[in-house]
Structures are given as structure tokens and as C-alpha cells.
Motif scaffolding. Structure first.
Motif, PDB file in Angstrom:
ATOM      1  N   THR A   1     -32.416 -33.778  20.255  1.00 46.30           N
ATOM      2  CA  THR A   1     -31.709 -33.659  18.975  1.00 46.30           C
ATOM      3  C   THR A   1     -30.472 -34.543  19.019  1.00 46.30           C
ATOM      4  N   ALA A   2     -30.398 -35.496  18.095  1.00 47.76           N
ATOM      5  CA  ALA A   2     -29.339 -36.508  18.140  1.00 47.76           C
ATOM      6  C   ALA A   2     -29.480 -37.408  16.923  1.00 47.76           C
ATOM      7  N   GLU A   3     -28.553 -38.354  16.815  1.00 47.76           N
ATOM      8  CA  GLU A   3     -28.686 -39.408  15.807  1.00 47.76           C
ATOM      9  C   GLU A   3     -29.015 -40.706  16.530  1.00 47.76           C
ATOM     10  N   TYR A   4     -29.983 -41.438  15.995  1.00 45.78           N
ATOM     11  CA  TYR A   4     -30.494 -42.647  16.641  1.00 45.78           C
ATOM     12  C   TYR A   4     -30.212 -43.856  15.756  1.00 45.78           C
ATOM     13  N   PHE A   5     -29.672 -44.894  16.383  1.00 46.62           N
ATOM     14  CA  PHE A   5     -29.312 -46.107  15.654  1.00 46.62           C
ATOM     15  C   PHE A   5     -30.040 -47.309  16.254  1.00 46.62           C
ATOM     16  N   CYS A   6     -30.634 -48.090  15.381  1.00 42.79           N
ATOM     17  CA  CYS A   6     -31.221 -49.364  15.766  1.00 42.79           C
ATOM     18  C   CYS A   6     -30.174 -50.457  15.513  1.00 42.79           C
TER      19      CYS A   6
END
Lengths: 114, 112
Positions: free
Chosen positions: B86-91
């Protein structure tokens, strides 16, 4: 381990105040960056520095200035804080050569401007 | 102008489900591609990066990403997610300048 530290985790300021956000890295990195992170907008580059006293504007420099007097320290200055500058501010650093370089981020400063 | 698109803004999965997060970029030249992750209350940190000839990149914690040049894509995958993902993912994309262009992020919630 690279360590990037930011002077404050939370700040509350009033409209019109001059605000200083400090960032220090301990890995002798040439590049340092300031971003702001807003929900739904991702990270947007405010300013970048590739050497002491050198700086480049990012995508959203209006209302901000920066200072890099020492290699390890990069300061973001809000000359006259406004409510639309309420945001999370992230500092990052990386080595100079090669765009393969990983950016190392600080913990962020959550700024509230009233 | 260069841009990065992450089409999934919020994803909710149950533990053990498979994950694929989309990332598309707009730039025709040579690029370096990154996925960063931000766990709740923690620093943004590198998950994996692509800069070599091998289009399949392995990262930490069982994540991998595939670079498909013809589709301008760099999708993130994990065969079986855990609650701790559970997290925020950035490309992010870098095309040879100092600028790293980040996507708007995908918030992943994994239900135990």
C-alpha cells in the motif's frame, strides 16, 4: 546511505510572510532539486541547481527563489507566501553525470499558508 | 513537451492479487525510466529504473517493469501484492537533461 534532510516536517505561515525551506544532503551530490507535490498533479519541479551558486528554473518557479551557497545545502525561499503555495515540498539530490542517476528525496515539508 | 501519463489514479486490490500499473510517456528519443514509491509517512524512494538494453527490469520487493519502446510504455508489475505494498507509485522519465518528468501518481491500497 544517502541522506537528504529537510529542516521542518510541518510549517504554518501567514500570507505575506517570507518562508525559508532548507535542505541538506550528505553525499556530495552536485545536483539538487526542489519540487512541490500536490494531489492529482504529481511532482512539479520548482528549481534545480547543478553546482554552488548555479540554478535553473523548473516548471513552476513563480513566487519562489533559491539559494545554494554550499554544495550540501539548497534553500527554497517563498518571498511572500500565498495560500496557493500551501503544499508538500520535496527536496532531492543526485550525482551530476548521467541522466541514469537516481534522485534521493528528503522527507518533505508540509507547508500551510493561512 | 514531454509528459508522463499514469492512467490509474486509484487502485484497490486484495492481497495475493496481481498488479499492473500503467505508465506512458511522450518522447521519441532515448529515455531513462524510473518508478518511485512513497509508503505512508515515508520518503519517496526508487523502486526500479531502466537505462540498459534489457527491457525487463527487476526492482526491489518483487516488482518488475517492462519497457516497450514501440508503445512508449513502462508498466509496473507484481505477481502477488501484499498489504505492505500500500503506497503511492510514481513513474518518471528523463530524456538527457536535468529534468525528470513525473507522472501524477497511482495510489494503491491493498486489502488484507
Amino acid at each position: 546511505d544517502v541522506k537528504v534532510t529537510q529542516s521542518s516536517r510541518y510549517l504554518v505561515k501567514r500570507t505575506g510572510e517570507k518562508v525559508f525551506l532548507e535542505c541538506v544532503q550528505d553525499m556530495d551530490h552536485e545536483n539538487m532539486f526542489w519540487y512541490r507535490q500536490d494531489p492529482g498533479l504529481g511532482l512539479r519541479l520548482i528549481y534545480f541547481s547543478y553546482d554552488v551558486k548555479m540554478k535553473e528554473k523548473g516548471d513552476i518557479p513563480e513566487g519562489y527563489s533559491v539559494s545554494r551557497e554550499k554544495k550540501e545545502r539548497f534553500s527554497l525561499i517563498l518571498e511572500s507566501a500565498s495560500t496557493n503555495q500551501t503544499s508538500m515540498y520535496l527536496c532531492a539530490s543526485s550525482l551530476l553525470f548521467g541522466t541514469k542517476e537516481t534522485q534521493y528525496f528528503g522527507p518533505g515539508t508540509r507547508l500551510l499558508v493561512l | 513537451a514531454q509528459s508522463v501519463s499514469q492512467h490509474n489514479h486509484h487502485v484497490i486490490l486484495s492481497e495475493a492479487a496481481s498488479l499492473e500499473l500503467g505508465c506512458n510517456y511522450s518522447y521519441g528519443g532515448t529515455v531513462n525510466l524510473f518508478w518511485y514509491v512513497q509508503y505512508p509517512g515515508q520518503h519517496l524512494q526508487l523502486l526500479l529504473k531502466y537505462f540498459s538494453l534489457d527491457p525487463l527490469v527487476k526492482g526491489i520487493k518483487g516488482f518488475e517493469a517492462e519497457f516497450i519502446k514501440s508503445k512508449f510504455s513502462f508498466n509496473l508489475r507484481k505477481p502477488s501484492v501484499q498489504w505492505s505494498d500500500t503506497a503511492e507509485y510514481f513513474c518518471a522519465v528523463n530524456s538527457g537533461t536535468y529534468k525528470y518528468i513525473f507522472g501524477t501518481g497511482t495510489r494503491l491500497k491493498v486489502l488484507a
